[in-house]
Motif scaffolding. Structure first.
Motif, PDB file in Angstrom:
ATOM      1  N   GLU A 100      51.778  15.860  47.661  1.00  0.00           N
ATOM      2  CA  GLU A 100      51.888  17.237  47.194  1.00  0.00           C
ATOM      3  C   GLU A 100      52.913  18.016  48.007  1.00  0.00           C
ATOM      4  O   GLU A 100      53.104  17.770  49.199  1.00  0.00           O
ATOM      5  CB  GLU A 100      50.535  17.959  47.288  1.00  0.00           C
ATOM      6  CG  GLU A 100      49.482  17.398  46.354  1.00  0.00           C
ATOM      7  CD  GLU A 100      48.190  18.174  46.441  1.00  0.00           C
ATOM      8  OE1 GLU A 100      48.073  19.006  47.363  1.00  0.00           O
ATOM      9  OE2 GLU A 100      47.318  17.962  45.593  1.00  0.00           O
ATOM     10  N   ALA A 137      52.013  23.898  38.058  1.00  0.00           N
ATOM     11  CA  ALA A 137      52.006  22.523  38.561  1.00  0.00           C
ATOM     12  C   ALA A 137      52.969  21.667  37.747  1.00  0.00           C
ATOM     13  O   ALA A 137      53.049  21.779  36.528  1.00  0.00           O
ATOM     14  CB  ALA A 137      50.593  21.942  38.487  1.00  0.00           C
ATOM     15  N   ASN A 139      55.064  17.543  37.812  1.00  0.00           N
ATOM     16  CA  ASN A 139      55.062  16.196  38.378  1.00  0.00           C
ATOM     17  C   ASN A 139      56.456  15.601  38.236  1.00  0.00           C
ATOM     18  O   ASN A 139      57.088  15.744  37.192  1.00  0.00           O
ATOM     19  CB  ASN A 139      54.063  15.316  37.614  1.00  0.00           C
ATOM     20  CG  ASN A 139      53.166  14.531  38.554  1.00  0.00           C
ATOM     21  OD1 ASN A 139      52.777  15.032  39.591  1.00  0.00           O
ATOM     22  ND2 ASN A 139      52.834  13.316  38.177  1.00  0.00           N
ATOM     23  N   THR A 179      55.428  12.929  43.158  1.00  0.00           N
ATOM     24  CA  THR A 179      55.086  14.134  43.912  1.00  0.00           C
ATOM     25  C   THR A 179      54.538  15.177  42.953  1.00  0.00           C
ATOM     26  O   THR A 179      55.142  15.461  41.920  1.00  0.00           O
ATOM     27  CB  THR A 179      56.322  14.693  44.636  1.00  0.00           C
ATOM     28  OG1 THR A 179      56.687  13.792  45.684  1.00  0.00           O
ATOM     29  CG2 THR A 179      56.027  16.054  45.245  1.00  0.00           C
ATOM     30  N   GLN A 180      53.372  15.671  43.302  1.00  0.00           N
ATOM     31  CA  GLN A 180      52.787  16.780  42.560  1.00  0.00           C
ATOM     32  C   GLN A 180      53.347  18.071  43.160  1.00  0.00           C
ATOM     33  O   GLN A 180      53.158  18.351  44.341  1.00  0.00           O
ATOM     34  CB  GLN A 180      51.264  16.760  42.669  1.00  0.00           C
ATOM     35  CG  GLN A 180      50.560  17.815  41.837  1.00  0.00           C
ATOM     36  CD  GLN A 180      50.534  17.466  40.362  1.00  0.00           C
ATOM     37  OE1 GLN A 180      50.354  16.319  40.001  1.00  0.00           O
ATOM     38  NE2 GLN A 180      50.730  18.456  39.516  1.00  0.00           N
ATOM     39  N   ASP A 181      54.047  18.828  42.329  1.00  0.00           N
ATOM     40  CA  ASP A 181      54.774  19.997  42.810  1.00  0.00           C
ATOM     41  C   ASP A 181      54.089  21.263  42.320  1.00  0.00           C
ATOM     42  O   ASP A 181      53.819  21.413  41.133  1.00  0.00           O
ATOM     43  CB  ASP A 181      56.218  19.928  42.306  1.00  0.00           C
ATOM     44  CG  ASP A 181      57.058  21.062  42.847  1.00  0.00           C
ATOM     45  OD1 ASP A 181      57.210  21.137  44.075  1.00  0.00           O
ATOM     46  OD2 ASP A 181      57.550  21.855  42.043  1.00  0.00           O
ATOM     47  N   TYR A 182      53.796  22.166  43.231  1.00  0.00           N
ATOM     48  CA  TYR A 182      53.171  23.437  42.878  1.00  0.00           C
ATOM     49  C   TYR A 182      54.115  24.581  43.219  1.00  0.00           C
ATOM     50  O   TYR A 182      54.640  24.650  44.332  1.00  0.00           O
ATOM     51  CB  TYR A 182      51.855  23.640  43.633  1.00  0.00           C
ATOM     52  CG  TYR A 182      50.792  22.623  43.292  1.00  0.00           C
ATOM     53  CD1 TYR A 182      50.004  22.757  42.152  1.00  0.00           C
ATOM     54  CD2 TYR A 182      50.585  21.520  44.111  1.00  0.00           C
ATOM     55  CE1 TYR A 182      49.044  21.814  41.838  1.00  0.00           C
ATOM     56  CE2 TYR A 182      49.616  20.579  43.807  1.00  0.00           C
ATOM     57  CZ  TYR A 182      48.846  20.727  42.675  1.00  0.00           C
ATOM     58  OH  TYR A 182      47.890  19.798  42.372  1.00  0.00           O
TER      59      TYR A 182
END
Length: 264
Positions: A100, A137, A139, A179-182
């Protein structure tokens, strides 16, 4: 009594006090405002106050990745083997790893100065807390790799002619890294500045129906919402009733003056 009526008639006919507010958008890239279309005609301003609300434009702040890859999930499934070859069954293992990272959209400096005529006011709200209004969110894949284990015998086919054909099991493991992007979006700071017009600026407002200003800040501003609160006197054309009352009052003044004139 006659003097009271006369004063009332003169006041009603010659002028009427007004107080009002007009709203408009102020362009920070320009240095003057024309509000002629928003203001009454034939009007004398005695007081005016300009209130401006500006918003701080922001930027994205990229934070470092939080932690290393963690196993998100693992799946197993049977799929038909590729065409050709002697493989009758394939066993697939898919492992998904994810990490993350967080990006913040934050305003820059919330300080500014508003100058109108010789009057100036500054404000700063850096200490104001920000409120999270949105969390987006997304990805994105970074790497994907596959590895095949050695073929193993899954079973045997016994053919009508008595021969035996081995059935192979094909082990395939796929590993995905992403990668989980916030993106955290906060409210935009609003800064309120208020300045009262001085005499020179009021004179400009009366003569040109406009005024000059300066809006300085340490960043780029969005168009500012502005309100001009004013007080003053309009001098409309007297209505017939008011005009007759005014003429009557003037006549009374003439009669009174003649009566007070000493006799020769």
């Amino acid at each position: 009594m006659k003097n009271v009526l006369l004063a009332a008639a003169l006041s009603s006919a010659l002028c009427s006090a007004q107080a009002a507010t007009v709203s408009f958008v102020m362009d920070p890239l320009k240095t003057n405002v024309s509000v002629a279309s928003l203001l009454p005609n034939n009007f004398t301003f005695t007081a005016a106050t300009l209130t401006v609300q500006v918003e701080a434009a922001g930027f994205e702040l990229s934070a470092p990745v939080l932690g290393d890859y963690q196993l998100l999930n693992e799946t197993h499934g049977y799929t038909p083997c590729p065409a050709g070859g002697s493989y009758l069954f394939c066993e697939g293992v898919v492992r998904n790893f994810v990490r993350e990272q967080v990006r913040e959209y934050i305003p820059t400096s919330q300080s500014a100065r508003l100058t109108v005529g010789s009057a100036s006011v500054a404000g700063n709200n850096n200490a104001s807390p920000l409120t999270l209004i949105n969390k987006v969110a997304g990805n994105y894949a970074e790497d994907s790799s596959s590895s095949a284990a050695q073929d193993v015998v899954f079973g045997y086919n016994f053919n009508p002619d008595g021969s035996v054909t081995p059935i192979y099991q094909y082990l395939l493991t796929t590993t995905n890294y992403a990668t989980q992007d916030y993106l955290l979006q906060y409210d935009r700071q609003r800064l309120t500045l208020q300045v009262q017009f001085d005499g020179d600026t009021l004179a400009s407002l009366n003569s040109q129906k406009g005024f000059s200003y300066g809006l300085q800040g340490s960043m780029v501003w969005d168009p500012a919402s502005a309100q001009l609160q004013y007080e003053g006197y309009a001098a409309p054309v007297p209505e017939p009733t008011s005009a007759m009352l005014l003429l009557g009052g003037l006549g009374l003044l003439g009669i009174a003056a003649r009566r007070r004139r000493p006799q020769d």
